[in-house]
Design a protein around this motif. Sequence first.
Motif, PDB file in Angstrom:
ATOM      1  N   ARG A 136       6.720 -33.756 -12.229  1.00 28.37           N
ATOM      2  CA  ARG A 136       6.413 -34.539 -11.018  1.00 28.37           C
ATOM      3  C   ARG A 136       7.494 -34.355  -9.957  1.00 28.37           C
ATOM      4  O   ARG A 136       7.204 -34.358  -8.766  1.00 28.37           O
ATOM      5  CB  ARG A 136       6.322 -36.034 -11.375  1.00 28.37           C
ATOM      6  N   THR A 140       6.605 -33.283  -6.202  1.00 30.60           N
ATOM      7  CA  THR A 140       6.951 -34.100  -5.033  1.00 30.60           C
ATOM      8  C   THR A 140       7.769 -33.310  -4.028  1.00 30.60           C
ATOM      9  O   THR A 140       7.521 -33.342  -2.816  1.00 30.60           O
ATOM     10  CB  THR A 140       7.746 -35.346  -5.485  1.00 30.60           C
ATOM     11  N   GLU A 143       5.603 -30.768  -2.258  1.00 27.03           N
ATOM     12  CA  GLU A 143       4.750 -31.401  -1.245  1.00 27.03           C
ATOM     13  C   GLU A 143       5.540 -31.690   0.025  1.00 27.03           C
ATOM     14  O   GLU A 143       5.036 -31.503   1.143  1.00 27.03           O
ATOM     15  CB  GLU A 143       4.165 -32.716  -1.787  1.00 27.03           C
ATOM     16  N   ARG A 144       6.767 -32.110  -0.139  1.00 28.73           N
ATOM     17  CA  ARG A 144       7.603 -32.407   1.040  1.00 28.73           C
ATOM     18  C   ARG A 144       7.924 -31.131   1.808  1.00 28.73           C
ATOM     19  O   ARG A 144       7.929 -31.121   3.041  1.00 28.73           O
ATOM     20  CB  ARG A 144       8.900 -33.098   0.616  1.00 28.73           C
TER      21      ARG A 144
END
Length: 248
Positions: A136, A140, A143-144
């Motif tokens: 994860r 994350t 995605e950023r």
Amino acid sequence: MIRIAAVGDVHIDRDVLGRFRPALEELPDRADVLLLAGDLTRHGTEAEAKCVATEFGGLGVPVIAVLGNHDHHCDEVPGVLAALTDAGITVLEGDSIVVDVDGTRLGVAGVKGFGGGFAGRCASEFGEPEMKAFVRTTGTVAERLGAALRDLDCDVRVALTHYAPVPDTLAGEPLEIYPFLGSYLLGQAIDSAPTDLAVHGHAHHGSERGRTPGGVRVRNVAHPVIKQAYSVFNLAREHVSPSAASGI
Ligand SMILES: [Fe+2]
Ligand SMILES: [Fe+2]
């Protein structure tokens, strides 16, 4: 034409201080900006970061960095960031900066990144909570990076990471440690925007050139790989110049 100098994994401490500075003094004649692809320090202490600030501060061109895993080791990230930013070095983590170079807007989005491996041989969000948290974290961060790249309003778009977005530039590293060197999720993030160049470090024994599945040029600029103070990439508005003097 924008000239981008880049190097990673300089691993500065008191013993190394001064190694790069002679070459850096000439950098403003050769490049418009310097990108630092993480592992700026050896163990991530504030004292080492002050050495980085001495080495890479006041160059006369914008210096844009991401941190690496070594820069986190001693849990002194706030002090490390303060030392770097006090020296005028911009440190990106899930955000971006636009630099005007003679009327052309260079956009750089950066994250440290994380591991997980590459398509077909990657960790998945399954099983123990520790494994889920590991995967994860990478998701994350990726995605950023993707959002930061897509949100950029610029003419030339560059992704800056420490961990590798593709396996191509890991060639030379043991296959067993690929999952600790990068993640295909970073490559997917880079491909989610019209990125012109992706620069990373971390793979000291890797190779210089690669490409994302979407065709974005990837360059491993880890100092042990490029074996010089920095590489220079020439990028033209909207595309990477095929005649780049840097050999891109
Ligand atoms: Fe390193
Ligand atoms: Fe590293």
